[in-house]
Motif scaffolding. Structure first.
Motif, short mmCIF file in Angstrom:
data_model
loop_
_atom_site.label_atom_id
_atom_site.label_comp_id
_atom_site.label_asym_id
_atom_site.label_seq_id
_atom_site.Cartn_x
_atom_site.Cartn_y
_atom_site.Cartn_z
N PRO A 131 2.19 -0.50 -3.54
CA PRO A 131 1.97 0.67 -2.65
C PRO A 131 0.97 1.60 -3.35
O PRO A 131 -0.08 2.12 -2.61
CB PRO A 131 3.25 1.41 -2.43
N MET A 132 0.88 1.73 -4.49
CA MET A 132 -0.36 2.38 -5.23
C MET A 132 -1.67 1.88 -5.04
O MET A 132 -2.65 2.53 -4.65
CB MET A 132 -0.28 2.34 -6.76
N ARG A 133 -1.64 0.53 -5.17
CA ARG A 133 -3.25 -0.02 -4.49
C ARG A 133 -3.47 0.03 -3.04
O ARG A 133 -4.58 0.28 -2.87
CB ARG A 133 -2.84 -1.50 -4.72
N LEU A 134 -2.41 0.19 -2.37
CA LEU A 134 -2.94 0.58 -0.97
C LEU A 134 -3.29 1.94 -0.58
O LEU A 134 -3.96 2.24 0.15
CB LEU A 134 -1.49 0.19 -0.10
N TYR A 135 -2.17 2.86 -1.20
CA TYR A 135 -2.40 4.02 -0.77
C TYR A 135 -2.92 5.22 -1.71
O TYR A 135 -3.45 6.16 -1.32
CB TYR A 135 -0.92 4.80 -0.23
N TRP A 136 -3.00 4.86 -3.11
CA TRP A 136 -3.64 5.87 -3.94
C TRP A 136 -4.47 4.76 -4.90
O TRP A 136 -4.48 4.72 -6.06
CB TRP A 136 -2.68 6.46 -4.83
N PRO A 137 -5.53 4.17 -4.31
CA PRO A 137 -6.18 3.18 -4.99
C PRO A 137 -7.08 3.64 -6.34
O PRO A 137 -7.59 3.22 -7.28
CB PRO A 137 -7.12 2.58 -3.89
N GLU A 138 -7.42 5.07 -5.95
CA GLU A 138 -8.25 5.72 -6.90
C GLU A 138 -7.67 5.91 -8.24
O GLU A 138 -8.22 6.48 -9.24
CB GLU A 138 -8.70 7.14 -6.22
N GLU A 139 -6.17 5.84 -8.22
CA GLU A 139 -5.56 6.28 -9.23
C GLU A 139 -5.25 4.78 -10.19
O GLU A 139 -4.59 4.78 -11.21
CB GLU A 139 -4.24 6.75 -9.15
#
Ligand code: 0GY
Length: 305
Positions: free
Chosen positions: A295-303
């Motif tokens: 989910p980080m890759r999908l929703y907070w990719p900048e992090e």
């Protein structure tokens, strides 16, 4: 404005247990909703049900209680394409929530950019007939082309029996595509039977397609399994979700589905739902991918480095 909830509608479970399963640090509840409150954010005239209110404050209290760090708030059909309640939840989350909107072709570029700035990262196309009226596929394709340059993805919700008819449309979508609730399999049929295997084939052949391995409480036919104890919780749904987690470890995400719209038989204890996760993702590595990395890759990719 005062709203009367649909007769038979079950309120969400208050006072959920503390999960025994300890979520990995940074876990994301990647499928949940807010409903209203109706007095502040009226339900849409075209809605097919009227829910009980479920506010952003209640959602974020649940997040903290269960041990999640962030949420993905998905626009629910009872709000139609009026995204104000969802956007209000995002902008009051201290950056801890991102969202999925429902939009019409009439939306302006400036409005799209405003949604993006508030934390929206995708749109939802719903094909479940009891929830929404039909939207022509050419309109959806036009929306898909408009949102692709923003780096957004498309969430699709459909029932397993409708997959053959929708296959060509889904496989022509130009973005990452995330399927709600594993395409709603009939869990009385075998995992290796033709119906679920068609869904597996979709994921195998199209690497841009992801799945939420969610909603055992919705898909289970075992009555009130959460009350039967942790070991038996929603066991009939486990093989389907586990299969996807094992086959596609980098393309699955999980969420509570709080406040659980349209459940008529029982309302799950969200703490027990979290305790279902280790049944479908059985290693620490799989759990971290499911709950954090994917989910980080999908929703907070900048992090994501
Ligand atoms: C879900 C499932 C349902 C409803 C909605 O937007 C909605 O109204 O998503 C459902 O009734 O199956 O994901 O919450």
């Amino acid at each position: 404005m005062k709203f009367e909830k649909t007769p038979g509608w079950l309120d969400w479970y208050s006072g959920p247990t503390k999960p025994r399963f300890k979520l990995p640090a940074g876990a994301i509840d990647a499928h949940c909703h807010v409903f209203g409150p109706g007095e502040e954010f009226p339900y849409a005239p075209e809605r097919k049900y009227t829910p009980c209110d479920a506010s952003k404050h209640q959602l974020y209290a649940l997040r903290d209680h269960l041990g999640f760090s962030r949420n993905v708030v998905v626009q629910a059909t009872c709000h139609g394409s009026d995204n104000r309640a969802m956007v209000d939840a995002l902008v009051n989350s201290n950056g801890k929530a991102r969202g999925i909107a429902t939009i019409k072709r009439s939306i302006s570029d400036a409005e799209l950019q405003e949604l993006h700035d508030s934390g929206v990262r995708g749109v939802r196309f719903n094909f479940v007939k009891r929830l929404v009226d039909f939207t022509p596929k050419d309109e959806l394709m036009e929306i898909a082309a408009r949102i692709a340059p923003l780096g957004w993805h498309i969430v699709i919700y459909f029932e397993a029996v409708d997959l053959p008819e929708l296959w060509d449309f889904f496989t022509a979508l130009p973005t990452t595509v995330v399927v709600d609730h594993m395409g709603r399999p009939d869990v009385t049929k075998p995992v290796d039977g033709p119906e679920f295997q068609l869904f597996v084939k979709l994921m195998r052949e199209y690497p841009n397609i992801w799945s939420k391995v969610t909603c055992p409480e919705r898909l289970s036919v075992n009555g009130k399994p959460a009350l039967n104890g942790e070991q038996n919780a929603y066991q009939d749904v486990v093989p389907f979700a586990k299969h996807l987690v094992e086959q596609f470890p980098d393309r699955v995400i999980w969420g509570t589905d709080w406040p659980h719209p349209n459940l008529k038989n029982h309302m799950p204890d969200d703490g027990l739902l979290v305790d279902w996760i280790p049944h479908i993702a059985t290693t620490a590595e799989a759990q971290k991918k499911l709950l954090v990395d994917n989910p980080m890759r999908l929703y907070w990719p900048e992090e994501v480095k």
